[in-house]
Design an enzyme around this catalytic site. Structure first.
Site: not given
Length: 178
Positions: A45-47
């Site tokens: 979920r890291n952008a």
């Protein structure tokens, strides 16, 4: 009360860097998933990678080595401010201040004099860099532009992906020439 015995020493890994980077993106310390995989920004979920590939990448999905090459082609280096620290979990707010050891930015930037700008991936990276590296860089005569950007971490949920993406794209497209 927290048991200090269970805290593991977290150690960063080498930078992603090509031959003539212009921008250095700095995080604070890789999170648990990144440390486990030995890959920058590995949390699903890291952008970070979606933001980078949405600006520079082809339409096909890239594996980690291809994403690293993409950064190098764009003259972007990635590293962390901290070489090591003690931290339970992945949150920057839990880093034990007395355990922080910074990377050697004087040596790194002398090795890569083409870098003229540092982008901080979040407030902790900015804060820790200023605490541990700024005076040494000034003493070495190294002068750079600095810009703090919103953290790409999923823990920074106060800002939505679209806003993060817009701010990151703007900063990357405004890169100054050496």
């Amino acid at each position: 009360m927290e048991d200090k015995q269970i805290l593991q020493l977290a150690t960063s890994f080498p930078p992603i860097v090509g031959t003539t980077p212009k921008i250095l993106i700095l995080g604070s310390m890789p999170g648990m998933e990144s440390l486990k995989q030995q890959r920058y920004y590995a949390h699903p979920r890291n952008a970070f990678w979606p933001i980078i590939t949405s600006l520079y990448g082809p339409s096909k999905k890239l594996d980690y080595s291809q994403r690293c090459e993409l950064l190098k082609q764009q003259q972007i280096a990635v590293w962390d401010v901290l070489k090591s620290c003690r931290r339970p979990g992945s949150l920057d707010q839990h880093i034990e201040t007395e355990s922080m050891i910074a990377n050697d930015f004087v040596a790194f930037l002398q090795s890569y004099p083409s870098i003229n700008q540092i982008l901080f991936n979040g407030g902790k990276a900015d804060q820790v860099f200023k605490r541990y590296a700024t005076k040494q860089l000034e003493a070495a005569g190294i002068s750079l532009l600095y810009r703090r950007l919103p953290s790409t971490s999923p823990a920074h949920a106060a800002m939505n992906y679209e806003t993060k993406q817009r701010l990151w794209h703007q900063a990357l497209l405004e890169t100054v020439a050496p």
